[in-house]
Motif scaffolding. Sequence first.
Motif, PDB file in Angstrom:
ATOM      1  N   ASP A 322       0.827  -1.215   0.000  1.00  0.00           N
ATOM      2  CA  ASP A 322       0.000   0.000   0.000  1.00  0.00           C
ATOM      3  C   ASP A 322       0.858   1.260   0.000  1.00  0.00           C
ATOM      4  O   ASP A 322       0.357   2.349   0.269  1.00  0.00           O
ATOM      5  CB  ASP A 322      -0.913   0.015   1.230  1.00  0.00           C
ATOM      6  N   GLY A 323       2.131   1.108  -0.263  1.00  0.00           N
ATOM      7  CA  GLY A 323       3.033   2.267  -0.152  1.00  0.00           C
ATOM      8  C   GLY A 323       3.105   3.108  -1.407  1.00  0.00           C
ATOM      9  O   GLY A 323       4.175   3.561  -1.774  1.00  0.00           O
ATOM     10  N   GLY A 324       2.001   3.332  -2.094  1.00  0.00           N
ATOM     11  CA  GLY A 324       2.009   4.114  -3.328  1.00  0.00           C
ATOM     12  C   GLY A 324       2.168   3.180  -4.514  1.00  0.00           C
ATOM     13  O   GLY A 324       2.661   2.066  -4.371  1.00  0.00           O
ATOM     14  N   GLY A 325       1.768   3.652  -5.708  1.00  0.00           N
ATOM     15  CA  GLY A 325       1.834   2.819  -6.906  1.00  0.00           C
ATOM     16  C   GLY A 325       3.249   2.336  -7.166  1.00  0.00           C
ATOM     17  O   GLY A 325       4.202   3.074  -6.945  1.00  0.00           O
ATOM     18  N   PHE A 326       3.395   1.117  -7.631  1.00  0.00           N
ATOM     19  CA  PHE A 326       4.722   0.563  -7.903  1.00  0.00           C
ATOM     20  C   PHE A 326       5.453   1.378  -8.969  1.00  0.00           C
ATOM     21  O   PHE A 326       6.657   1.446  -8.984  1.00  0.00           O
ATOM     22  CB  PHE A 326       4.608  -0.895  -8.374  1.00  0.00           C
ATOM     23  N   TYR A 327       4.709   1.962  -9.904  1.00  0.00           N
ATOM     24  CA  TYR A 327       5.344   2.680 -11.006  1.00  0.00           C
ATOM     25  C   TYR A 327       5.146   4.186 -10.883  1.00  0.00           C
ATOM     26  O   TYR A 327       5.313   4.926 -11.832  1.00  0.00           O
ATOM     27  CB  TYR A 327       4.822   2.147 -12.344  1.00  0.00           C
ATOM     28  N   GLN A 328       4.753   4.615  -9.671  1.00  0.00           N
ATOM     29  CA  GLN A 328       4.568   6.043  -9.425  1.00  0.00           C
ATOM     30  C   GLN A 328       5.780   6.525  -8.628  1.00  0.00           C
ATOM     31  O   GLN A 328       6.178   5.867  -7.662  1.00  0.00           O
ATOM     32  CB  GLN A 328       3.291   6.219  -8.601  1.00  0.00           C
ATOM     33  N   GLY A 329       6.354   7.638  -9.031  1.00  0.00           N
ATOM     34  CA  GLY A 329       7.532   8.149  -8.340  1.00  0.00           C
ATOM     35  C   GLY A 329       7.301   8.238  -6.838  1.00  0.00           C
ATOM     36  O   GLY A 329       6.198   8.516  -6.391  1.00  0.00           O
ATOM     37  N   GLN A 330       8.374   8.000  -6.090  1.00  0.00           N
ATOM     38  CA  GLN A 330       8.199   7.912  -4.649  1.00  0.00           C
ATOM     39  C   GLN A 330       7.821   9.244  -4.011  1.00  0.00           C
ATOM     40  O   GLN A 330       7.265   9.276  -2.917  1.00  0.00           O
ATOM     41  CB  GLN A 330       9.495   7.402  -4.010  1.00  0.00           C
ATOM     42  N   SER A 331       8.126  10.353  -4.689  1.00  0.00           N
ATOM     43  CA  SER A 331       7.810  11.641  -4.081  1.00  0.00           C
ATOM     44  C   SER A 331       6.313  11.941  -4.137  1.00  0.00           C
ATOM     45  O   SER A 331       5.830  12.804  -3.419  1.00  0.00           O
ATOM     46  CB  SER A 331       8.582  12.744  -4.798  1.00  0.00           C
ATOM     47  N   ALA A 332       5.566  11.244  -4.986  1.00  0.00           N
ATOM     48  CA  ALA A 332       4.133  11.518  -5.121  1.00  0.00           C
ATOM     49  C   ALA A 332       3.400  11.129  -3.838  1.00  0.00           C
ATOM     50  O   ALA A 332       3.780  10.175  -3.179  1.00  0.00           O
ATOM     51  CB  ALA A 332       3.569  10.735  -6.295  1.00  0.00           C
ATOM     52  N   PRO A 333       2.356  11.898  -3.487  1.00  0.00           N
ATOM     53  CA  PRO A 333       1.584  11.541  -2.289  1.00  0.00           C
ATOM     54  C   PRO A 333       0.908  10.177  -2.462  1.00  0.00           C
ATOM     55  O   PRO A 333       0.688   9.734  -3.588  1.00  0.00           O
ATOM     56  CB  PRO A 333       0.549  12.660  -2.177  1.00  0.00           C
ATOM     57  N   LEU A 334       0.584   9.553  -1.343  1.00  0.00           N
ATOM     58  CA  LEU A 334       0.045   8.190  -1.413  1.00  0.00           C
ATOM     59  C   LEU A 334      -1.326   8.143  -2.073  1.00  0.00           C
ATOM     60  O   LEU A 334      -1.638   7.244  -2.831  1.00  0.00           O
ATOM     61  CB  LEU A 334      -0.022   7.582  -0.019  1.00  0.00           C
ATOM     62  N   ASP A 335      -2.170   9.103  -1.762  1.00  0.00           N
ATOM     63  CA  ASP A 335      -3.482   9.180  -2.424  1.00  0.00           C
ATOM     64  C   ASP A 335      -3.685  10.622  -2.837  1.00  0.00           C
ATOM     65  O   ASP A 335      -3.104  11.522  -2.257  1.00  0.00           O
ATOM     66  CB  ASP A 335      -4.622   8.828  -1.454  1.00  0.00           C
ATOM     67  N   ARG A 336      -4.550  10.807  -3.827  1.00  0.00           N
ATOM     68  CA  ARG A 336      -4.897  12.199  -4.106  1.00  0.00           C
ATOM     69  C   ARG A 336      -6.359  12.402  -3.756  1.00  0.00           C
ATOM     70  O   ARG A 336      -7.186  11.512  -3.968  1.00  0.00           O
ATOM     71  CB  ARG A 336      -4.590  12.584  -5.539  1.00  0.00           C
ATOM     72  N   PRO A 337      -6.693  13.601  -3.203  1.00  0.00           N
ATOM     73  CA  PRO A 337      -8.080  13.835  -2.849  1.00  0.00           C
ATOM     74  C   PRO A 337      -8.950  13.846  -4.106  1.00  0.00           C
ATOM     75  O   PRO A 337      -8.488  14.268  -5.171  1.00  0.00           O
ATOM     76  CB  PRO A 337      -8.054  15.207  -2.175  1.00  0.00           C
TER      77      PRO A 337
ATOM     78  N   MET B 102       7.841  17.547  -9.756  1.00  0.00           N
ATOM     79  CA  MET B 102       6.985  17.387 -10.933  1.00  0.00           C
ATOM     80  C   MET B 102       6.124  16.118 -10.773  1.00  0.00           C
ATOM     81  O   MET B 102       4.959  16.096 -11.161  1.00  0.00           O
ATOM     82  CB  MET B 102       7.843  17.314 -12.193  1.00  0.00           C
ATOM     83  N   LEU B 103       6.739  15.073 -10.162  1.00  0.00           N
ATOM     84  CA  LEU B 103       5.981  13.821  -9.986  1.00  0.00           C
ATOM     85  C   LEU B 103       4.799  14.029  -9.032  1.00  0.00           C
ATOM     86  O   LEU B 103       3.766  13.374  -9.152  1.00  0.00           O
ATOM     87  CB  LEU B 103       6.897  12.716  -9.472  1.00  0.00           C
ATOM     88  N   VAL B 104       4.965  14.945  -8.072  1.00  0.00           N
ATOM     89  CA  VAL B 104       3.841  15.266  -7.183  1.00  0.00           C
ATOM     90  C   VAL B 104       2.728  15.934  -7.984  1.00  0.00           C
ATOM     91  O   VAL B 104       1.554  15.547  -7.895  1.00  0.00           O
ATOM     92  CB  VAL B 104       4.289  16.201  -6.040  1.00  0.00           C
ATOM     93  N   TRP B 105       3.111  16.930  -8.791  1.00  0.00           N
ATOM     94  CA  TRP B 105       2.108  17.604  -9.631  1.00  0.00           C
ATOM     95  C   TRP B 105       1.426  16.605 -10.555  1.00  0.00           C
ATOM     96  O   TRP B 105       0.222  16.645 -10.761  1.00  0.00           O
ATOM     97  CB  TRP B 105       2.767  18.715 -10.471  1.00  0.00           C
ATOM     98  N   LYS B 106       2.250  15.703 -11.112  1.00  0.00           N
ATOM     99  CA  LYS B 106       1.706  14.717 -12.043  1.00  0.00           C
ATOM    100  C   LYS B 106       0.665  13.848 -11.347  1.00  0.00           C
ATOM    101  O   LYS B 106      -0.386  13.539 -11.920  1.00  0.00           O
ATOM    102  CB  LYS B 106       2.851  13.854 -12.590  1.00  0.00           C
ATOM    103  N   SER B 107       0.958  13.458 -10.124  1.00  0.00           N
ATOM    104  CA  SER B 107       0.006  12.589  -9.422  1.00  0.00           C
ATOM    105  C   SER B 107      -1.267  13.360  -9.058  1.00  0.00           C
ATOM    106  O   SER B 107      -2.338  12.780  -8.956  1.00  0.00           O
ATOM    107  CB  SER B 107       0.652  12.001  -8.172  1.00  0.00           C
TER     108      SER B 107
END
Lengths: 371, 225
Positions: A322-337, B102-107
Amino acid sequence: MPDETIGQHLRRQGISRRDFVKMCGVLVGAMGLRYAPPLDESGLPAHLENVRGFTSAAFIANTLEAKQRVPVIWLEFQDCAGCSEALTRSQDPTLVDLVLNTITIEYHETLSAAAGFQAEQAKEDAMKKYAGKYVLVVEGSIPTDNDGVYCTIGGRTAVDLLKEAAQGAAAIIATGNCASFGGIPKAKPNPTGAKGVWELITDKPVVNIPGCPAIPEATTGTIANFIVFGALPQLDSLHRPLTFYGHTIHDRCLRRPFYEAGKFAESFDDEGAKQGWCLYKLGCKGPTTYNSCATIKWDQGLSFPVQSGHPCLGCSEPNFWDGGGFYQGQSAPLDRPTITAVGAAAAAGAVIGVGVAAANRMQKKGVKRDA
Amino acid sequence: MNWENTLEFARGPFFQVALLVFVAGMAYRLVRVLALGWQPDRVQAKGSRIGGVAVSFLKGIIIWPFIPWVKNTFNRNPITYLAGGLFHLGLFVVIFLGTAHMLVWKSLLGFGWLTLPLPIVDWFAAGAIVAMIALFINRLVNPVLKLLTGPAEWLNWLIVFVPMVTGYMMTHHLWFQYETLFSLHMLAVDVLLIWIPLSRISHFMFYFFAKAIHGSDFGKRAVTP
């Protein structure tokens, strides 16, 4: 025959003294022992006193030879047997052989020839005979919801079986992410209430060897440590042996220079991927994942996921599923509102703003009228 | 409680809540300003409002930063002007042109864009951090700024500075474990998101709002600055 010493057993197997010392050398490397440990500071048992002055390989050889083989009870719960597979199919001809020679597996659901009541009987006998001496290895998570009905063996629940076996164990080793932290069965919404061993057994030392599967050398290295020293290795805050989990994948990654240089593969088949650039943008969890894939590697040191072009999934960390998408960069938040939630928040802010503004205006009018 | 759990919390539920508070707060602030109302403007139109807005933005963002000596602000307090400019430029580059951001914005938005190489973004980040320190010292020593600076200003500075420093340390794996710095960075960002609508950092929105209103008034009177 667990009563004979390891030395006797190996001789009976036809392993020469020379080969045995070679194996010990490999073991020393895997355990990360550069020197025979300084006994005074290490707090190791006093019977090791007579090995002072040996090199580490000789130390291991001397200690192992005189020891009795260690009985192991291997329980499998909500697992895929992948960790057992990894261990038995590990082709390392020395280390795993040595460890498999120095233990006697008394019970293992996948490997044992016996089945049904016979197997259960063998386990019970072993638990009685070696009470307080055996090593309990657990593979797979333990379901706790609805009184643990989601995993039963011989009519008894996993929780029950684990607690019974843990009682007489000298040490408990949880192998794989499932037994360590709940693994895939614990992934949202965790329908069985799966838990790791250390969440259920709190009165005994539990060593976690997470991974999916666990690196065989990490499992055997930890067992070897127990056999040689009669004690468990030094652990981190998640109960993982520091020898194998002391550094992140990122720390030891062969693609690390590309991270430092800011060269990233953008997709799995672009020029960057072909050049072996960093997989951070493709979702690599290497920076927060502690494991020794990047150093020990797999298949006799042939390769590991990042080397062969796939980002690290973080399989030795809790909740990796559940630690974020496998192919989504790690800096991205875990879920988006959701867009609805954002809209509702904006609307709520605007409504309160209008309300406060109206109240202010009415108050101002009131002041004017009074004046 | 360990850093893994903290990180999960800061990247997951706390981030979501912070983002929603940020959206709600900024909507509130904007509505409050709009609801102040306008005086009726009876001046006869001599020029284009839209032209005024365009000139106002272009001069503010593209021209004045590069010929600062014609501005009084620069002549009277060059540190504020230069360090302030460097800070804003660095912040823009890091937030929009850094790969990780940028990856944050992308998500969040569903689309991404090209970014600058890390070593280049890095210099901008370092520049922004140095500028923040210069601005801090400037506030401590400049007699006028000392009078103008209260707890709210120091808090603004701190809440902006912590994400920058933790982000820089995290990228370079300095001193602490990565997940520790990642957790602190995310917690600091969450706090920043909640703090922005409550503070003058909301000028990131009102700057464009005010520039647009002024530009449009100037444009109508054909007295574009």
